[in-house]
Scaffold this active site. Sequence first.
Site, PDB file in Angstrom:
ATOM      1  N   GLY A 135      -2.726  -0.514  -4.995  1.00 34.95           N
ATOM      2  CA  GLY A 135      -1.930  -1.676  -5.415  1.00 34.95           C
ATOM      3  C   GLY A 135      -0.570  -1.242  -5.950  1.00 34.95           C
ATOM      4  O   GLY A 135      -0.473  -0.295  -6.732  1.00 34.95           O
ATOM      5  N   ASP A 163       2.732   6.739   3.826  1.00 33.45           N
ATOM      6  CA  ASP A 163       4.096   7.220   4.083  1.00 33.45           C
ATOM      7  C   ASP A 163       4.054   8.514   4.909  1.00 33.45           C
ATOM      8  O   ASP A 163       4.865   8.720   5.808  1.00 33.45           O
ATOM      9  CB  ASP A 163       4.820   7.456   2.754  1.00 33.45           C
ATOM     10  CG  ASP A 163       4.674   6.254   1.841  1.00 33.45           C
ATOM     11  OD1 ASP A 163       5.054   5.157   2.261  1.00 33.45           O
ATOM     12  OD2 ASP A 163       4.134   6.402   0.726  1.00 33.45           O
ATOM     13  N   HIS A 191       6.054   6.060  -4.130  1.00 30.98           N
ATOM     14  CA  HIS A 191       5.786   5.239  -2.948  1.00 30.98           C
ATOM     15  C   HIS A 191       6.747   4.052  -3.008  1.00 30.98           C
ATOM     16  O   HIS A 191       6.402   2.955  -3.435  1.00 30.98           O
ATOM     17  CB  HIS A 191       4.331   4.763  -2.933  1.00 30.98           C
ATOM     18  CG  HIS A 191       4.061   3.747  -1.861  1.00 30.98           C
ATOM     19  ND1 HIS A 191       4.159   4.035  -0.521  1.00 30.98           N
ATOM     20  CD2 HIS A 191       3.741   2.433  -1.929  1.00 30.98           C
ATOM     21  CE1 HIS A 191       3.905   2.950   0.187  1.00 30.98           C
ATOM     22  NE2 HIS A 191       3.648   1.951  -0.656  1.00 30.98           N
TER      23      HIS A 191
HETATM   24  P1  NAD Z   1      -3.970  -9.265  -0.631  1.00 30.62           P
HETATM   25  O1  NAD Z   1      -3.201 -10.289  -1.378  1.00 30.62           O
HETATM   26  O2  NAD Z   1      -4.450  -9.579   0.746  1.00 30.62           O
HETATM   27  O3  NAD Z   1      -5.252  -8.853  -1.473  1.00 30.62           O
HETATM   28  C1  NAD Z   1      -5.170  -8.484  -2.806  1.00 30.62           C
HETATM   29  C2  NAD Z   1      -6.443  -8.939  -3.476  1.00 30.62           C
HETATM   30  O4  NAD Z   1      -6.438  -8.423  -4.799  1.00 30.62           O
HETATM   31  C3  NAD Z   1      -6.555 -10.466  -3.588  1.00 30.62           C
HETATM   32  O5  NAD Z   1      -7.762 -10.890  -2.962  1.00 30.62           O
HETATM   33  C4  NAD Z   1      -6.586 -10.713  -5.099  1.00 30.62           C
HETATM   34  O6  NAD Z   1      -7.438 -11.784  -5.460  1.00 30.62           O
HETATM   35  C5  NAD Z   1      -7.106  -9.372  -5.608  1.00 30.62           C
HETATM   36  N1  NAD Z   1      -6.792  -9.096  -7.009  1.00 30.62           N
HETATM   37  C6  NAD Z   1      -5.678  -9.394  -7.710  1.00 30.62           C
HETATM   38  N2  NAD Z   1      -5.808  -9.014  -8.991  1.00 30.62           N
HETATM   39  C7  NAD Z   1      -7.016  -8.409  -9.098  1.00 30.62           C
HETATM   40  C8  NAD Z   1      -7.735  -7.824 -10.165  1.00 30.62           C
HETATM   41  N3  NAD Z   1      -7.225  -7.782 -11.399  1.00 30.62           N
HETATM   42  N4  NAD Z   1      -8.959  -7.312  -9.918  1.00 30.62           N
HETATM   43  C9  NAD Z   1      -9.495  -7.377  -8.695  1.00 30.62           C
HETATM   44  N5  NAD Z   1      -8.875  -7.960  -7.635  1.00 30.62           N
HETATM   45  C10 NAD Z   1      -7.650  -8.457  -7.841  1.00 30.62           C
HETATM   46  O7  NAD Z   1      -3.096  -7.924  -0.656  1.00 30.62           O
HETATM   47  P2  NAD Z   1      -3.275  -6.624   0.249  1.00 30.62           P
HETATM   48  O8  NAD Z   1      -2.440  -6.779   1.454  1.00 30.62           O
HETATM   49  O9  NAD Z   1      -4.700  -6.282   0.366  1.00 30.62           O
HETATM   50  O10 NAD Z   1      -2.484  -5.560  -0.683  1.00 30.62           O
HETATM   51  C11 NAD Z   1      -3.005  -5.160  -1.929  1.00 30.62           C
HETATM   52  C12 NAD Z   1      -2.024  -4.267  -2.650  1.00 30.62           C
HETATM   53  O11 NAD Z   1      -1.826  -3.052  -1.943  1.00 30.62           O
HETATM   54  C13 NAD Z   1      -0.619  -4.867  -2.830  1.00 30.62           C
HETATM   55  O12 NAD Z   1      -0.147  -4.559  -4.120  1.00 30.62           O
HETATM   56  C14 NAD Z   1       0.196  -4.130  -1.791  1.00 30.62           C
HETATM   57  O13 NAD Z   1       1.566  -4.100  -2.110  1.00 30.62           O
HETATM   58  C15 NAD Z   1      -0.439  -2.775  -1.873  1.00 30.62           C
HETATM   59  N6  NAD Z   1      -0.184  -1.860  -0.757  1.00 30.62           N
HETATM   60  C16 NAD Z   1      -0.004  -0.555  -1.051  1.00 30.62           C
HETATM   61  C17 NAD Z   1       0.204   0.358  -0.046  1.00 30.62           C
HETATM   62  C18 NAD Z   1       0.414   1.828  -0.353  1.00 30.62           C
HETATM   63  O14 NAD Z   1       0.731   2.582   0.573  1.00 30.62           O
HETATM   64  N7  NAD Z   1       0.264   2.304  -1.571  1.00 30.62           N
HETATM   65  C19 NAD Z   1       0.234  -0.079   1.275  1.00 30.62           C
HETATM   66  C20 NAD Z   1       0.037  -1.415   1.547  1.00 30.62           C
HETATM   67  C21 NAD Z   1      -0.182  -2.319   0.519  1.00 30.62           C
HETATM   68  C1  LMR Z   2       3.782  -0.507   2.361  1.00 30.33           C
HETATM   69  O1  LMR Z   2       4.402   0.552   2.199  1.00 30.33           O
HETATM   70  O2  LMR Z   2       3.541  -0.969   3.479  1.00 30.33           O
HETATM   71  C2  LMR Z   2       3.252  -1.240   1.168  1.00 30.33           C
HETATM   72  O3  LMR Z   2       3.534  -0.541  -0.002  1.00 30.33           O
HETATM   73  C3  LMR Z   2       3.696  -2.637   1.132  1.00 30.33           C
HETATM   74  C4  LMR Z   2       5.119  -2.802   0.653  1.00 30.33           C
HETATM   75  O4  LMR Z   2       5.332  -3.646  -0.206  1.00 30.33           O
HETATM   76  O5  LMR Z   2       5.984  -2.092   1.154  1.00 30.33           O
END
Ligand code: NAD
Ligand code: LMR
Length: 331
Positions: A135, A163, A191
């Site tokens: 997240g 990445d 990131h």
């Molecule tokens: P999404 O909105 O589809 O799903 C996120 C889920 O998290 C939702 O179902 C929500 O209800 C739940 N949630 C929110 N707060 C919570 C909590 N306190 N406890 C438990 N669940 C909780 O989003 P997604 O597309 O699955 O992305 C999730 C996260 O991952 C985002 O922050 C996104 O930016 C991040 N992400 C990171 C990377 C990376 O490379 N590090 C890559 C892609 C996405």
């Molecule tokens: C990504 O790199 O795809 C995720 O971290 C989503 C974003 O917000 O860039």
Amino acid sequence: MSSRVKVMVTGAAGQIAYSLIPRLVDGRTFGDKIVDLCLVEIPAVVSKLEGVVMELEDSYFPNMGKVTYTDNFEQAADGVDWFLLVGSIPRGIVYEGKKIEERADLLKINGGIFVNQGKAIGQYGKANAKILVVGNPANTNALIGKSAANKDTQLWMAMTMLDANRAKSVIAKKTNTNINEVKNMIIWGNHSPTMYPDVENAMINGQSAGSMINDMQWVEEAFLPVVQQRGKAVIQARGASSATSAAKASLDTIMACENTTKAGDCFSVAVQSDGSYGVPKGLMFGYPMVRLENGRIEIKQGLHLSEFAKQKIALTTAELSSERDAVKHLI
Ligand code: NAD
Ligand code: LMR
């Protein structure tokens, strides 16, 4: 070694999780171990997880152990080996009337989640638990969580594998090689768009990818911006944040931690800096990592950094320092 592993996934009803969860029990990520799953969501959507569990049951995964779901993080944390902290708000959505465009916006919204989760992980998670924060903003969320957990035997990480996978793909195309030939791919720092994907230390069949490409203008003007801004480009094209590639990168990170790193290679993930490569101690910083045969996971030492690399690493270090300052009240 235990023949069972207990894995928690937060945000389990979200997009990334939908792609991630089945592959945790498919017999590849954890080999032949039986995988117990605890799926965690916020109360508003926790009932959706009933459907996720139904689908898992209907899929015939021979390695799937006990599957539970809950909105009670503390209870779910008990005895967990791997925490996959995906749950949080992504960019590209409208939250309280404002479109969330930049990771800095996410810091205010998501940072708080990791205080209570961190405390519970420190208290109830296994002493040698591994925690992968997905997240966003992943590095600083992990810093908040680690500080709340206050348990140095646990390994807190923030995901930069996506990445690294993106960088490998761009390098493979440029050099007309297969993606699996690109090794030692390092993402230094955050990131975020300040990350530094290191083409000079990446290796292709024993040769530096940087010297094979031999075009620093391409590195600076094409390679770096494409990798650094890929998350945004996916959001623009798909109307939603990357999900299947993020799930795959999470699995790749787990496998990199569970299996000995091959000689000459490394994997990318952010861990708390111990001062290696001149990075201030304490920042959650993307490093080259190796998993040793005895199971230890360490920062790979001794890599050469050019002046160009040092300048880029200074930028991402400054950004992470300012993110840390912004959440001082949480750490
Ligand atoms: P999404 O909105 O589809 O799903 C996120 C889920 O998290 C939702 O179902 C929500 O209800 C739940 N949630 C929110 N707060 C919570 C909590 N306190 N406890 C438990 N669940 C909780 O989003 P997604 O597309 O699955 O992305 C999730 C996260 O991952 C985002 O922050 C996104 O930016 C991040 N992400 C990171 C990377 C990376 O490379 N590090 C890559 C892609 C996405
Ligand atoms: C990504 O790199 O795809 C995720 O971290 C989503 C974003 O917000 O860039």
